[in-house]
Write a protein that holds these residues in place. Structure first.
Motif, mmCIF file in Angstrom:
data_model
loop_
_atom_site.group_PDB
_atom_site.id
_atom_site.type_symbol
_atom_site.label_atom_id
_atom_site.label_comp_id
_atom_site.label_asym_id
_atom_site.label_seq_id
_atom_site.Cartn_x
_atom_site.Cartn_y
_atom_site.Cartn_z
ATOM 1 N N VAL A 181 2.369 1.698 -3.501
ATOM 2 C CA VAL A 181 1.367 2.198 -4.452
ATOM 3 C C VAL A 181 1.118 3.686 -4.226
ATOM 4 O O VAL A 181 1.046 4.478 -5.186
ATOM 5 C CB VAL A 181 0.058 1.399 -4.323
ATOM 6 C CG1 VAL A 181 -1.052 2.057 -5.153
ATOM 7 C CG2 VAL A 181 0.269 -0.039 -4.767
ATOM 8 N N TYR A 229 1.774 6.717 -6.939
ATOM 9 C CA TYR A 229 0.751 7.676 -7.344
ATOM 10 C C TYR A 229 1.216 9.115 -7.106
ATOM 11 O O TYR A 229 0.862 10.028 -7.865
ATOM 12 C CB TYR A 229 -0.549 7.424 -6.570
ATOM 13 C CG TYR A 229 -1.473 6.430 -7.231
ATOM 14 C CD1 TYR A 229 -2.043 6.696 -8.470
ATOM 15 C CD2 TYR A 229 -1.787 5.223 -6.603
ATOM 16 C CE1 TYR A 229 -2.891 5.777 -9.078
ATOM 17 C CE2 TYR A 229 -2.634 4.300 -7.202
ATOM 18 C CZ TYR A 229 -3.177 4.589 -8.445
ATOM 19 O OH TYR A 229 -4.020 3.682 -9.046
ATOM 20 N N LEU A 267 -1.337 -0.043 -12.237
ATOM 21 C CA LEU A 267 -1.882 0.863 -11.232
ATOM 22 C C LEU A 267 -3.339 1.182 -11.521
ATOM 23 O O LEU A 267 -4.170 1.262 -10.599
ATOM 24 C CB LEU A 267 -1.056 2.161 -11.191
ATOM 25 C CG LEU A 267 0.343 2.077 -10.577
ATOM 26 C CD1 LEU A 267 1.102 3.385 -10.786
ATOM 27 C CD2 LEU A 267 0.240 1.758 -9.080
ATOM 28 N N THR A 268 -3.663 1.353 -12.794
ATOM 29 C CA THR A 268 -5.035 1.693 -13.172
ATOM 30 C C THR A 268 -6.003 0.573 -12.816
ATOM 31 O O THR A 268 -7.126 0.819 -12.325
ATOM 32 C CB THR A 268 -5.109 1.983 -14.681
ATOM 33 O OG1 THR A 268 -4.202 3.036 -15.004
ATOM 34 C CG2 THR A 268 -6.517 2.373 -15.089
ATOM 35 N N HIS A 269 -5.573 -0.675 -13.027
ATOM 36 C CA HIS A 269 -6.454 -1.826 -12.763
ATOM 37 C C HIS A 269 -6.260 -2.392 -11.352
ATOM 38 O O HIS A 269 -6.831 -3.437 -11.013
ATOM 39 C CB HIS A 269 -6.194 -2.933 -13.794
ATOM 40 C CG HIS A 269 -6.613 -2.559 -15.184
ATOM 41 N ND1 HIS A 269 -5.785 -1.857 -16.038
ATOM 42 C CD2 HIS A 269 -7.786 -2.783 -15.858
ATOM 43 C CE1 HIS A 269 -6.420 -1.678 -17.192
ATOM 44 N NE2 HIS A 269 -7.634 -2.216 -17.105
ATOM 45 N N ASN A 270 -5.429 -1.693 -10.567
ATOM 46 C CA ASN A 270 -5.201 -2.083 -9.170
ATOM 47 C C ASN A 270 -4.707 -3.531 -9.058
ATOM 48 O O ASN A 270 -5.144 -4.301 -8.195
ATOM 49 C CB ASN A 270 -6.487 -1.901 -8.347
ATOM 50 C CG ASN A 270 -6.206 -1.836 -6.858
ATOM 51 O OD1 ASN A 270 -5.092 -1.473 -6.441
ATOM 52 N ND2 ASN A 270 -7.197 -2.180 -6.038
ATOM 53 N N THR A 271 -3.818 -3.925 -9.970
ATOM 54 C CA THR A 271 -3.283 -5.298 -9.987
ATOM 55 C C THR A 271 -1.780 -5.327 -9.732
ATOM 56 O O THR A 271 -1.124 -6.331 -10.006
ATOM 57 C CB THR A 271 -3.571 -5.955 -11.340
ATOM 58 O OG1 THR A 271 -3.003 -5.150 -12.391
ATOM 59 C CG2 THR A 271 -5.069 -6.114 -11.553
ATOM 60 N N LEU A 272 -1.252 -4.238 -9.207
ATOM 61 C CA LEU A 272 0.194 -4.168 -8.969
ATOM 62 C C LEU A 272 0.581 -5.020 -7.773
ATOM 63 O O LEU A 272 -0.058 -4.950 -6.712
ATOM 64 C CB LEU A 272 0.625 -2.715 -8.739
ATOM 65 C CG LEU A 272 2.122 -2.508 -8.486
ATOM 66 C CD1 LEU A 272 2.923 -2.784 -9.751
ATOM 67 C CD2 LEU A 272 2.398 -1.098 -7.984
ATOM 68 N N THR A 273 1.591 -5.831 -7.944
ATOM 69 C CA THR A 273 2.200 -6.590 -6.847
ATOM 70 C C THR A 273 3.693 -6.342 -6.871
ATOM 71 O O THR A 273 4.237 -5.812 -7.845
ATOM 72 C CB THR A 273 1.927 -8.090 -6.993
ATOM 73 O OG1 THR A 273 2.563 -8.560 -8.200
ATOM 74 C CG2 THR A 273 0.419 -8.379 -7.054
ATOM 75 N N GLU A 331 0.823 -1.206 0.000
ATOM 76 C CA GLU A 331 0.000 0.000 0.000
ATOM 77 C C GLU A 331 0.859 1.258 0.000
ATOM 78 O O GLU A 331 0.552 2.256 -0.675
ATOM 79 C CB GLU A 331 -0.947 0.004 1.211
ATOM 80 C CG GLU A 331 -2.017 -1.061 1.181
ATOM 81 C CD GLU A 331 -1.480 -2.450 1.551
ATOM 82 O OE1 GLU A 331 -0.311 -2.523 2.006
ATOM 83 O OE2 GLU A 331 -2.215 -3.442 1.356
ATOM 84 N N ARG A 341 -0.692 0.724 -16.388
ATOM 85 C CA ARG A 341 -1.874 -0.145 -16.519
ATOM 86 C C ARG A 341 -2.106 -0.942 -15.249
ATOM 87 O O ARG A 341 -3.253 -1.118 -14.814
ATOM 88 C CB ARG A 341 -1.691 -1.086 -17.698
ATOM 89 C CG ARG A 341 -2.872 -2.020 -17.927
ATOM 90 C CD ARG A 341 -2.673 -2.903 -19.143
ATOM 91 N NE ARG A 341 -2.565 -2.103 -20.365
ATOM 92 C CZ ARG A 341 -2.346 -2.623 -21.573
ATOM 93 N NH1 ARG A 341 -2.199 -3.943 -21.703
ATOM 94 N NH2 ARG A 341 -2.264 -1.838 -22.615
#
Length: 430
Positions: A227, A231, A261-267, A224, A259
């Motif tokens: 991220v 941002y 970050l946009t789709h909230n799939t970052l690991t 978190e 992409r």
């Protein structure tokens, strides 16, 4: 009949003086030509420049032709002047002709034409090249014989007539040419050219962002937090490390993870997968070399390491280009300007500011061959971490420490006393 004969001789004398002026002005004009401008004009197809270049390609033959022609003309002029003077004044005419001809030749055959040619070399040399090329061919036997004798005498004196000094310019000489280009080159372009020449003298260590000021992604942080940092960042590229900046894992480009970050799939795994390998740069690399290396490696950011392999900072292509063209924009983050003007020619300066940047902004000459920041300069001069209120003298500059936190100076006031030319290298406290 005598009058006709005298008129003819007088007309011939005037013609010979004109020829003397031609040879004198040709010699000065040819030798006063700007060789670099001449080469440029010749490459552009200028016929006069090409003829002049051909003549100057063999300066021994050119000078031989001019001197042979000039001496022949002057000797003939002296003989004719003597004949005319004897006809008019008798034996006293020899002395009179010598004095008068000397004055006339000096004024009309030497000083005036040579001065004109020195002031207008191209207008004189280019038209004269027609005649000089023709005379060089006509007088070749005489010129060759006199040149051979002259070269023999030079060899006897230990001088090689075939050896010529190179016309190439050193970097310092090229700097002088750029500075003296005047209005033909705008000042901003002069600064850019000088900046390119200065790349040889500046190393990566001089322009890098110090390690303590580098913003990066620590993989040991919570996802978190990472991220939120991504941002909020204003940078395009960020180094990615694990726990310590010496353990750099790679460099992330914000476009590559947009992409995710946009789709909230970052690991953390996907973040590492999109990283490029870190590109390490020795701190002592000259900027001219590093510019080429950035181009070869197709990189825009390098991690700067010292001789022990420790990471000490970060350098970008933008930082390097700013050394040539000046600053593009102000830093995207920070509490304000590093240098703030006060009344009386004094300045409030962030002590973490790079000395070279301060010198460039204020036109100063603080020493920058040692420490790179004002904080480093102050602590090196005092050999201790000073308290606020201490005033330091470095040449004609005064540095008053306003704020110190922990083990470094954070803010100071600076001003200059006297002229920059009075700068000295010694440093003392007041």
């Amino acid at each position: 009949m005598g009058d006709i004969h005298s008129s003819f001789l007088f007309g011939l004398l005037v013609f010979l003086i004109v020829c003397s002026a031609f040879f004198s002005s040709s010699e000065t004009g040819m030798l006063s030509l700007n060789r670099y401008r001449l080469r440029h004009m010749a490459r552009e197809g200028h016929k006069g420049a090409r003829r002049a270049s051909e003549l100057l390609g063999r300066p021994d033959r050119l000078l031989g032709t001019i001197l042979v022609g000039n001496n022949i003309v002057n000797i003939l002029a002296a003989s004719i002047a003597t004949v005319i003077a004897v006809d008019i004044w008798g034996e006293a005419g020899i002395a009179i002709s010598t004095v008068l001809l000397t004055i006339v030749v000096l004024i009309f055959g030497e000083i005036t034409p040579k001065t004109l040619a020195a002031l207008r070399p191209e207008q004189i040399a280019f038209p004269a090249s027609h005649v000089l090329l023709l005379l060089m061919r006509l007088l070749y036997p005489v010129v060759w014989i006199t040149g051979a004798i002259s070269n023999l005498l030079l060899r006897l004196l230990g001088v090689d007539p075939q050896h010529r000094h190179s016309d190439s310019l050193s970097a310092e000489e090229l700097r002088t040419v750029v500075r003296e280009s005047g209005q033909s080159l705008p000042s901003n372009r002069q600064d850019m050219l000088l900046g390119i020449l200065d790349l040889e003298k500046v190393t990566v260590n001089d322009i890098m962002v110090p390690r303590n000021e580098v913003t990066g992604i620590d993989l040991d942080d919570d996802l978190e937090q990472i991220v939120a940092q991504l941002y909020a960042t204003t940078y395009t590229r960020l180094p990615v490390f694990r726990h310590d900046f010496n353990q750099v894992e790679g460099v992330i480009h914000m476009r590559q993870i947009a992409r995710l970050l946009t789709h909230n799939t970052l690991t953390k795994e996907s973040l590492l997968a999109t990283c490029t390998q870190p590109y390490f740069v020795p701190e002592s690399t000259p900027l001219s070399t590093q510019l080429i290396n950035f181009q070869k490696e197709k990189r825009r950011m390098g991690i700067v390491v010292d001789e022990y392999g420790e990471v000490i900072g970060l350098v970008t292509l933008e930082d390097l280009l700013e050394e040539i063209v000046g600053e593009f924009t102000s830093q995207p983050t920070g509490d304000g300007q590093e240098v703030q003007a006060e009344d009386g020619g004094r300045y409030l300066i962030d002590a973490s500011a790079n000395i070279r940047d301060v010198n460039r902004k204020l036109g100063w000459h603080l020493p920058c061959d040692g420490p790179k920041t004002l904080n480093g300069l102050v602590t090196e001069a005092l050999e201790s971490i000073p308290d606020s209120g201490v005033c330091l003298k470095i040449g004609p500059y005064r540095l008053e420490i306003l704020q110190a936190e922990g083990n470094r100076v954070t803010r100071l006031r600076a001003w200059q006393i006297g002229k920059p030319a009075e700068a000295q290298d010694d440093a003392s406290t007041a």
